[in-house]
Scaffold this active site. Structure first.
Site, PDB file in Angstrom:
ATOM      1  N   ASP A 227       5.542 -12.087  -2.595  1.00 37.57           N
ATOM      2  CA  ASP A 227       4.608 -11.693  -3.647  1.00 37.57           C
ATOM      3  C   ASP A 227       4.068 -10.296  -3.338  1.00 37.57           C
ATOM      4  OD1 ASP A 227       2.154 -12.046  -5.592  1.00 37.57           O
ATOM      5  OD2 ASP A 227       3.390 -13.834  -5.833  1.00 37.57           O
ATOM      6  N   HIS A 265      -2.582 -10.561  -6.458  1.00 35.16           N
ATOM      7  CA  HIS A 265      -1.839 -11.756  -6.855  1.00 35.16           C
ATOM      8  C   HIS A 265      -1.377 -12.591  -5.671  1.00 35.16           C
ATOM      9  CE1 HIS A 265       1.629 -13.826  -8.875  1.00 35.16           C
ATOM     10  NE2 HIS A 265       0.841 -13.747  -9.931  1.00 35.16           N
ATOM     11  N   SER A 461       2.124 -18.705 -12.263  1.00 36.32           N
ATOM     12  CA  SER A 461       1.906 -18.119 -10.941  1.00 36.32           C
ATOM     13  C   SER A 461       1.172 -19.076 -10.026  1.00 36.32           C
ATOM     14  CB  SER A 461       1.062 -16.854 -11.052  1.00 36.32           C
ATOM     15  OG  SER A 461       1.856 -15.721 -11.213  1.00 36.32           O
TER      16      SER A 461
END
Length: 657
Positions: A227, A265, A461
């Site tokens: 990520d 994120h 996600s």
């Protein structure tokens, strides 16, 4: 118009590119953003008429689009002005996906794979013929290379790739094509782990995670989060030995921390999967190790493949990916992205398959992938729809389909997340970057006053690392399971939700939820099925040579026994090219079942075959359930090509009654 085709045949996935009259690509010499690069006044005036649409920071490349207006500038004229600038390495036209008009950037690099049986010298001769320089010999596939053409080759890379494909020795070839990577977050607490009251409302749409912790918490399992950068200094990742084999796949360093203010994120995803739960937020598998892998390269870049190889080679049991191609606007059914397929490059596909075959000492890494947030078919996404990964959809706090979540046959299961419209909760409560840098600037209403947690993470996600956490719980309970066995347990552990609208078919599959919302407690229960009677019998004769174009055999006698309720056939073979081999088992004649092929020349140039076969990965064995196994079982290994030899060490029968 340019067509790029992946795969080795004429029916492989293809991508059609056309020049855009409105887009411009620029690359600075100092790799800094163009707005921070010294330029002439004329160049500044030209750039002021364009707006940025994508940035590839690690390469110093930016994509700009001409601003709308009555005198909209054209990219061709602008590039002629900008090419004179000393601060720019190049400026030019952009190719876009013909279907979506999204920019696709080509580099002067290639992925090339030669046939497995070609010699290194033959490979080098072809690369030299096309003046290609080897940048890296790729370890995850035989005779695979990441190579570069001469600077200034430009669009000739496409013709070179096609000519390479016509070489007799070449199996796969494509230029490195990159596009902007989108992180799977809809972004609008811990209700996804157990029943909870949030804001005075009782929420009962959880994945039954807290109940599973009485049996497993992820001990001895490692989850790789590929990520953005991950805040490994967060208090929830601070338990002893928590962080394992950190990596920045983009910079090729061991520091996976965020490199910019927008890299929030990855920390949230890691928290959903395996946060310690010592201070304010628990992951689904709080005792699992975290392997943080920062990937800030563009979609399709070679570093993308490198991340999977790193994970597999450094002990990852589970890999979680919450990224992929750009999603269509979920609220706009007319968005052309909804009808566009983005294929999986061969370079990345082979790396994924390397993780599936070489990870966990041959049992394979379990790979959870966010299905996508475009309210479109997951089949459009060549990454999430790979048949061996677990494609995860999102369901909301009412147990219904999250408005943005992708759908289709490839969806395997669903996991709680937020919704595309306001509901009872803002989203998932999880870790945020320490302090005010991340999603939460330091507001109690956003998570906590220190800014260490966020309460509104979401999208598929958030769903994918949730499933990755459950996979870690499963493997913590039973580390001997293969990746496909874990995927099957996930299927059987799902609760059917929203039966009125879920469109479940006769097999129990829904295009919205896969096999349903994952129930972590049931998954952990299924990880160790009851085995009241188990007998393992190993061949007494060992180390039989495997010679070219010959068949080697080992026999195992089974004494009088009951009726089979299950079985596994274990093989231990050393060989330098398992693609030469056909491996089969012949049960006793009294069973009435003929010879069953276990391995049929798969694996190419991979070394050694040390694995177990059961009715899941060798369906022919299912015919033996209900039979008495008494008699002689014979394993045969036929070497059907010259040049490579090996040894059949042993065969083991694991019989359940």
């Amino acid at each position: 118009m340019i067509t790029v085709r992946y795969g080795s045949g004429p029916k492989g996935p293809k991508l059609t590119l056309v020049p855009s009259p409105d887009h411009l690509v620029v690359r600075t010499r100092n790799r800094a953003p163009v707005r921070l690069t010294p330029l002439s006044a004329a160049a500044r005036r030209t750039l002021d008429r364009f707006e940025p649409v994508a940035q590839f920071a690690q390469a110093g490349v930016e994509i700009l689009r001409s601003a709308a207006g009555p005198r909209r500038p054209r990219a061709q004229a602008a590039s002629a002005t900008l090419k004179k600038e000393r601060g720019l390495q190049f400026a030019g036209r952009v190719l876009v996906d013909r279907a979506t008009r999204q920019p696709v950037v080509y580099t002067e690099n290639f992925f090339v794979k030669f046939h497995d049986d070609e010699s290194a010298a033959a490979c080098r001769r072809v690369l030299k013929k096309y003046r290609l320089t080897v940048k890296e010999k790729l370890a995850y596939a035989r005779n695979a290379y990441f190579v570069g053409a001469r600077e200034g080759t430009g669009q000739k890379v496409f013709a070179i790739a096609e000519r390479l494909k016509r070489e007799r020795t070449v199996e796969l070839s494509h230029p490195e094509l990159v596009r902007e990577m989108r992180w799977r977050g809809a972004f609008p607490g811990q209700w996804h782990l157990k029943p909870m009251t949030v804001g005075g409302k009782a929420i009962d749409a959880h994945a039954n995670v807290e109940s599973a912790w009485t049996l497993a918490r992820g001990e001895n399992a490692t989850i790789a989060i590929i990520d953005t950068g991950i805040d490994i200094d967060h208090v929830e990742f601070g338990s002893p030995g928590k962080v394992a084999s950190p990596r920045d796949a983009t910079r090729r360093t061991s520091d996976p921390r965020p490199g910019g203010t927008q890299e929030n994120h990855g920390t949230a995803c890691a928290g959903v999967a395996c946060a310690d739960g010592r201070f304010g937020a628990s992951g689904v598998a709080p005792a699992a190790r975290l392997m943080p892998i920062r990937l800030m390269s563009a979609l399709g870049a070679q570093q993308e493949a490198d991340a999977f190889v790193w994970a597999a080679d450094h002990g990852a049991d589970v890999i979680s990916c919450s990224w992929g191609p750009s999603d269509g606007r979920w609220w706009d059914p007319q968005d052309p992205v909804h009808n566009t397929v983005v294929p999986l490059p061969d370079s990345t596909r082979l790396a994924i398959e390397y993780a599936l075959t070489h990870g966990r000492n041959g049992r394979g890494c379990v790979i959870a992938w966010a299905a996508g947030n475009g309210n479109e078919s997951v089949a459009n996404d060549g990454y999430a729809s790979h048949p061996a990964v677990v494609a995860v959809a999102a369901c909301n706090d009412s147990g219904k389909h999250s408005a943005y979540s992708d759908f289709g046959p490839a969806v395997w299961c669903a996991f709680p997340s937020n919704d595309g419209v306001p509901t009872n909760t803002p989203g998932i409560f999880t870790t945020d970057r320490t302090g005010p840098t991340g999603y939460n600037p330091g507001q109690a209403t956003r998570g906590d006053v220190n800014g260490n947690y966020t309460n509104d993470f979401g999208g598929t996600s958030s769903a994918a690392p949730g499933v990755a956490g459950v996979a870690a719980l499963i493997l913590s309970r039973n580390p001997n399971l293969r990746h496909d066995e874990v995927k099957d347990i996930i299927k059987r552990a799902c609760d059917r939700i929203d039966t009125a609208n879920g469109q479940y078919d006769a097999s129990g599959h829904s295009p919205l939820y896969g096999y349903g919302r994952l129930n972590a407690r049931r998954a952990v229960d299924l990880a160790v099925p009851a085995q009241p009677d188990l007998v393992a019998i190993r061949s007494t004769i060992q180390d039989v040579p495997i010679r070219d174009l010959r068949t080697s055999r080992l026999s195992v006698p089974v004494a009088d026994a009951g009726v089979l309720a299950g079985l596994k056939v274990g093989v231990d073979i050393d060989h330098t090219y398992i693609g030469d081999l056909v491996v089969s088992i012949k049960p006793p004649t009294a069973t009435g079942v003929g010879t069953i092929v276990l391995h049929n020349r798969a694996g190419g140039g991979t070394d050694n075959l040390k694995t177990s076969y059961d009715p899941v990965n060798a369906p022919g064995l299912a015919a033996l359930i209900g039979k008495k196994p008494t008699g002689t079982w014979t394993l045969s290994v036929a070497d059907q090509e010259a040049a490579d030899t090996g040894t059949l060490h042993a065969v083991t029968l694991e019989l359940r009654f």
